[in-house]
Design an enzyme around this catalytic site. Structure first.
Site, PDB file in Angstrom:
ATOM      1  N   ALA A   1      23.782 -25.914  36.056  1.00  0.00           N
ATOM      2  CA  ALA A   1      25.071 -25.771  35.359  1.00  0.00           C
ATOM      3  C   ALA A   1      24.926 -24.595  34.396  1.00  0.00           C
ATOM      4  CB  ALA A   1      25.405 -27.057  34.618  1.00  0.00           C
TER       5      ALA A   1
ATOM      6  N   THR B   1      25.706 -25.463  25.120  1.00  0.00           N
ATOM      7  CA  THR B   1      25.153 -25.942  26.393  1.00  0.00           C
ATOM      8  C   THR B   1      26.128 -26.913  27.048  1.00  0.00           C
ATOM      9  OG1 THR B   1      23.120 -26.793  27.407  1.00  0.00           O
ATOM     10  CG2 THR B   1      23.831 -27.879  25.396  1.00  0.00           C
ATOM     11  N   ASN B   2      25.660 -27.706  28.015  1.00  0.00           N
ATOM     12  CA  ASN B   2      26.514 -28.685  28.698  1.00  0.00           C
ATOM     13  C   ASN B   2      25.689 -29.940  28.976  1.00  0.00           C
ATOM     14  OD1 ASN B   2      25.211 -28.373  31.403  1.00  0.00           O
ATOM     15  ND2 ASN B   2      25.928 -26.280  31.101  1.00  0.00           N
ATOM     16  N   HIS B   3      26.330 -30.917  29.660  1.00  0.00           N
ATOM     17  CA  HIS B   3      25.681 -32.227  29.845  1.00  0.00           C
ATOM     18  C   HIS B   3      24.745 -32.325  31.045  1.00  0.00           C
ATOM     19  CE1 HIS B   3      27.785 -34.263  26.656  1.00  0.00           C
ATOM     20  NE2 HIS B   3      28.941 -33.800  27.078  1.00  0.00           N
ATOM     21  N   SER B   4      24.429 -31.217  31.711  1.00  0.00           N
ATOM     22  CA  SER B   4      23.583 -31.315  32.906  1.00  0.00           C
ATOM     23  C   SER B   4      22.223 -31.943  32.584  1.00  0.00           C
ATOM     24  CB  SER B   4      23.366 -29.919  33.494  1.00  0.00           C
ATOM     25  OG  SER B   4      22.429 -29.984  34.537  1.00  0.00           O
TER      26      SER B   4
END
Ligand code: CTP
Ligand code: CA
Length: 223
Positions: free
Chosen positions: A100, A33-36
């Protein structure tokens, strides 16, 4: 005494907003995943609702509460988001893609938990579908498409390329390396880019960014 209320200049408009990260499973217990945080997209959904729009929010997993008076559709992966967004897109007047979305997912999802070994582990990845590019290719006349662009270098040039490539009416660019901009903050520093204008905004709260974004879109487009 002056009435304190939000202007209702989006009454009758159908708006689709995406927000948050996607999660791409590796096995039953792990994902990429990502930091959104989802804050930018949730603020946009809320502002559109306050201004009178009929709002659908397609959201990846976030820690935020679903906004009131907004149709919220929870999704997990980029594939889920693609399916939810493309099935609702045709009836929308305005689509704002603040999510994101993962560009890659593991090529294979293991059925069982992957056990560790002493060897190095490589995970093959395959591309996800570019949802925004698909929407640009299937944009109907009169529909307004707005993307977001996250960059750490060459923000303007790279964002202008995305605007063109994805057939967008506007892209909201932000440079992740600037303090006060990006994923986890309550503020953002954005630049609105259209095919023939570039508007730089100072640092402001994500709720204010959302308000200014809608002002700009309504100024460009008579729905
Ligand atoms: N986007 C999308 N589907 C994807 C990837 C991105 O809809 N599979 C959308 C995002 O929601 C955003 C815009 O495309 O509105 C730009 O995302 P960004 O990650 O900044 O750009 P990319 O086109 O993915 O290019 P890169 O990550 O290589 O910079
Ligand atoms: Ca990307």
């Amino acid at each position: 005494y002056k009435v304190c209320a939000c202007k209702k200049d989006m009454t009758g408009m159908k708006v689709l907003v995406t927000a948050g990260p996607t999660q791409e499973a590796l096995d039953p217990v792990r994902y990429l995943t990502n930091h959104s945080s989802g804050k930018m997209g949730y603020n946009i959904a809320k502002i559109c609702m306050l201004r009178g729009a009929d709002v659908t929010l397609v959201s990846g997993k976030t820690a935020l509460a679903a906004p009131m008076f907004v149709r919220t559709i929870p999704v997990t992966s980029a594939k889920d988001m693609f399916d939810a967004v493309t099935s609702h897109a045709p009836e929308m007047d305005l689509i704002i893609k603040a999510a994101a979305v993962a560009d890659y997912r593991p090529s294979h999802i293991a059925d069982e938990k992957v056990k560790k070994s002493d060897a190095e582990l490589a995970i093959p990845l395959e591309r996800t579908d570019d949802i925004l590019k698909y929407l640009g290719e299937h944009k109907r006349p009169g529909q307004f498409l707005c993307g977001f662009s996250m960059e750490t270098e060459n923000m303007l040039e790279n964002s202008q390329k995305k605007l063109q490539k994805k057939n967008l009416d506007m892209i909201v660019a932000n440079n992740l390396k600037m303090a006060g901009a990006g994923f986890e903050t309550d503020t953002n520093i954005v630049t609105f880019i259209t095919p023939d204008t570039v508007t730089e905004l100072p640092i402001m709260g994500k709720d204010q960014v959302a308000f200014r974004l809608i002002d700009k879109i309504l100024e460009l487009k008579t729905f």
